[in-house]
Design a protein around this motif. Structure first.
Motif, PDB file in Angstrom:
ATOM      1  N   THR A  34       0.819  -1.215   0.000  1.00 11.78           N
ATOM      2  CA  THR A  34       0.000   0.000   0.000  1.00 11.78           C
ATOM      3  C   THR A  34       0.851   1.263   0.000  1.00 11.78           C
ATOM      4  N   THR A  35       2.085   1.150  -0.386  1.00 14.09           N
ATOM      5  CA  THR A  35       2.999   2.289  -0.372  1.00 14.09           C
ATOM      6  C   THR A  35       2.658   3.246  -1.507  1.00 14.09           C
ATOM      7  N   GLU A  36       2.655   4.560  -1.210  1.00 12.39           N
ATOM      8  CA  GLU A  36       2.461   5.574  -2.241  1.00 12.39           C
ATOM      9  C   GLU A  36       3.751   5.724  -3.036  1.00 12.39           C
ATOM     10  N   CYS A  37       3.642   5.888  -4.319  1.00 14.65           N
ATOM     11  CA  CYS A  37       4.815   6.068  -5.181  1.00 14.65           C
ATOM     12  C   CYS A  37       5.147   7.544  -5.305  1.00 14.65           C
ATOM     13  N   TYR A  38       5.445   8.155  -4.186  1.00 15.17           N
ATOM     14  CA  TYR A  38       5.785   9.567  -4.178  1.00 15.17           C
ATOM     15  C   TYR A  38       7.263   9.713  -4.486  1.00 15.17           C
ATOM     16  N   PRO A  39       7.705  10.594  -5.295  1.00 14.82           N
ATOM     17  CA  PRO A  39       7.068  11.742  -5.939  1.00 14.82           C
ATOM     18  C   PRO A  39       6.531  11.473  -7.336  1.00 14.82           C
ATOM     19  N   GLU A  40       6.546  10.217  -7.797  1.00 14.50           N
ATOM     20  CA  GLU A  40       6.051   9.931  -9.145  1.00 14.50           C
ATOM     21  C   GLU A  40       4.568  10.243  -9.297  1.00 14.50           C
ATOM     22  N   ASN A  41       3.781  10.096  -8.240  1.00 10.63           N
ATOM     23  CA  ASN A  41       2.345  10.341  -8.324  1.00 10.63           C
ATOM     24  C   ASN A  41       1.973  11.743  -7.834  1.00 10.63           C
ATOM     25  N   ARG A  42       2.888  12.682  -7.888  1.00 12.65           N
ATOM     26  CA  ARG A  42       2.666  14.031  -7.366  1.00 12.65           C
ATOM     27  C   ARG A  42       1.458  14.709  -8.031  1.00 12.65           C
ATOM     28  N   ALA A  43       1.220  14.466  -9.317  1.00 11.99           N
ATOM     29  CA  ALA A  43       0.116  15.117 -10.032  1.00 11.99           C
ATOM     30  C   ALA A  43      -1.245  14.600  -9.578  1.00 11.99           C
ATOM     31  N   THR A  44      -1.341  13.355  -9.174  1.00 14.52           N
ATOM     32  CA  THR A  44      -2.629  12.778  -8.798  1.00 14.52           C
ATOM     33  C   THR A  44      -2.807  12.627  -7.295  1.00 14.52           C
ATOM     34  N   LEU A  45      -1.808  13.006  -6.520  1.00 19.91           N
ATOM     35  CA  LEU A  45      -1.874  12.832  -5.068  1.00 19.91           C
ATOM     36  C   LEU A  45      -2.883  13.798  -4.457  1.00 19.91           C
ATOM     37  N   LYS A  46      -3.805  13.273  -3.643  1.00 19.78           N
ATOM     38  CA  LYS A  46      -4.807  14.107  -2.990  1.00 19.78           C
ATOM     39  C   LYS A  46      -4.632  13.986  -1.486  1.00 19.78           C
ATOM     40  N   MET A  47      -4.515  15.136  -0.831  1.00 18.24           N
ATOM     41  CA  MET A  47      -4.390  15.128   0.627  1.00 18.24           C
ATOM     42  C   MET A  47      -5.784  15.140   1.252  1.00 18.24           C
ATOM     43  N   TYR A  48      -5.868  14.704   2.467  1.00 11.94           N
ATOM     44  CA  TYR A  48      -7.140  14.691   3.176  1.00 11.94           C
ATOM     45  C   TYR A  48      -7.541  16.112   3.572  1.00 11.94           C
ATOM     46  N   ASP A  49      -8.837  16.350   3.716  1.00 11.05           N
ATOM     47  CA  ASP A  49      -9.338  17.687   4.040  1.00 11.05           C
ATOM     48  C   ASP A  49      -8.884  18.147   5.416  1.00 11.05           C
ATOM     49  N   ARG A  50      -8.713  17.233   6.350  1.00 10.52           N
ATOM     50  CA  ARG A  50      -8.322  17.602   7.705  1.00 10.52           C
ATOM     51  C   ARG A  50      -6.822  17.762   7.876  1.00 10.52           C
ATOM     52  N   SER A 119      -9.475  30.773  16.609  1.00  7.96           N
ATOM     53  CA  SER A 119      -9.744  32.012  17.330  1.00  7.96           C
ATOM     54  C   SER A 119      -9.983  33.213  16.428  1.00  7.96           C
ATOM     55  N   CYS A 120      -9.774  33.108  15.131  1.00  7.63           N
ATOM     56  CA  CYS A 120      -9.959  34.255  14.231  1.00  7.63           C
ATOM     57  C   CYS A 120     -11.435  34.618  14.144  1.00  7.63           C
ATOM     58  N   PRO A 121     -11.824  35.829  14.553  1.00 10.06           N
ATOM     59  CA  PRO A 121     -13.236  36.200  14.531  1.00 10.06           C
ATOM     60  C   PRO A 121     -13.779  36.437  13.121  1.00 10.06           C
ATOM     61  N   GLN A 122     -12.908  36.652  12.156  1.00 10.15           N
ATOM     62  CA  GLN A 122     -13.343  36.939  10.787  1.00 10.15           C
ATOM     63  C   GLN A 122     -13.296  35.716   9.872  1.00 10.15           C
ATOM     64  N   GLY A 123     -12.705  34.630  10.327  1.00 12.32           N
ATOM     65  CA  GLY A 123     -12.556  33.446   9.486  1.00 12.32           C
ATOM     66  C   GLY A 123     -11.581  33.681   8.350  1.00 12.32           C
ATOM     67  N   ALA A 124     -10.516  34.422   8.624  1.00 18.08           N
ATOM     68  CA  ALA A 124      -9.574  34.817   7.580  1.00 18.08           C
ATOM     69  C   ALA A 124      -8.437  33.827   7.385  1.00 18.08           C
ATOM     70  N   LEU A 125      -8.318  32.838   8.239  1.00 15.66           N
ATOM     71  CA  LEU A 125      -7.196  31.904   8.170  1.00 15.66           C
ATOM     72  C   LEU A 125      -7.689  30.488   7.967  1.00 15.66           C
ATOM     73  N   ARG A 126      -6.831  29.675   7.351  1.00 13.04           N
ATOM     74  CA  ARG A 126      -7.081  28.240   7.217  1.00 13.04           C
ATOM     75  C   ARG A 126      -5.741  27.543   7.008  1.00 13.04           C
ATOM     76  N   PHE A 127      -5.736  26.254   7.244  1.00 10.43           N
ATOM     77  CA  PHE A 127      -4.564  25.449   6.945  1.00 10.43           C
ATOM     78  C   PHE A 127      -4.770  24.811   5.584  1.00 10.43           C
ATOM     79  N   GLY A 128      -3.805  24.977   4.700  1.00  8.29           N
ATOM     80  CA  GLY A 128      -3.867  24.392   3.369  1.00  8.29           C
ATOM     81  C   GLY A 128      -3.350  22.964   3.386  1.00  8.29           C
ATOM     82  N   THR A 129      -3.274  22.377   2.208  1.00  7.18           N
ATOM     83  CA  THR A 129      -2.841  20.985   2.101  1.00  7.18           C
ATOM     84  C   THR A 129      -1.439  20.850   1.505  1.00  7.18           C
TER      85      THR A 129
END
Length: 157
Positions: A34-50, A119-129
């Motif tokens: 079940t090993t990912e073939c990284y970095p060969e699959n870099r174009a199709t690799l999808k990270m989880y939303d969390r 803690s951001c009252p405006q919702g201006a920040l998020r963590f990307g993938t």
């Protein structure tokens, strides 16, 4: 039956445990990998939303952000990862208000606790993938999150 506390009993017991270990090893050798073939699959690799990659200041299509430079994220950061520079300006109505000048984020010292996002009252920040952050010097991990020429988002427009 051979006793385990004799010479041959210990020998057969050890041989039996060796064969049990070899059976487990051979079974795992032929199972599907079940090993990912990284970095060969870099174009199709999808990270989880969390997944918590790098911190992002959310900008819309008109290069506007929601950050009002209140400093709550900077105060809640447990190790001083965030540094906000702001200045007061007078708007067309004659009111003084604070605007964001620079939003600096040190990825190298971030512990990804997400206290700034929550803690951001405006919702201006998020963590990307984004997860590829290997650099040769730590200075390259300090990023300015506000884009060049970005302004505060107009409410109700």
């Amino acid at each position: 039956m051979v006793q385990k506390n004799t010479y041959f009993g210990g020998l057969f017991s050890g041989l039996g445990s060796l064969l049990t270990g070899m059976k487990v090893t051979l079974r795992e050798f032929f199972t599907r990998k079940t090993t990912e073939c990284y970095p060969e699959n870099r174009a199709t690799l999808k990270m989880y939303d969390r997944f918590r990659g790098t911190l992002e200041l959310i900008h819309n299509g008109q290069n506007e952000h929601k950050c009002i430079a209140c400093g709550i994220c900077e105060m809640n950061c447990p190790n001083g990862t965030i540094q906000i520079q702001s200045e007061f300006v007078t708007d067309e109505n004659g009111k003084k208000r604070k605007i964001l000048k620079a939003y600096r984020y040190d990825l190298g010292s971030c512990i990804f606790c997400q206290l700034c996002v929550v803690s951001c009252p405006q919702g201006a920040l998020r963590f990307g993938t984004e997860f590829e952050n290997a650099v040769f010097t730590r200075e390259k991990l300090v990023k300015q999150l506000n884009h060049e020429g970005a302004v505060l988002e107009k409410k109700g427009v």
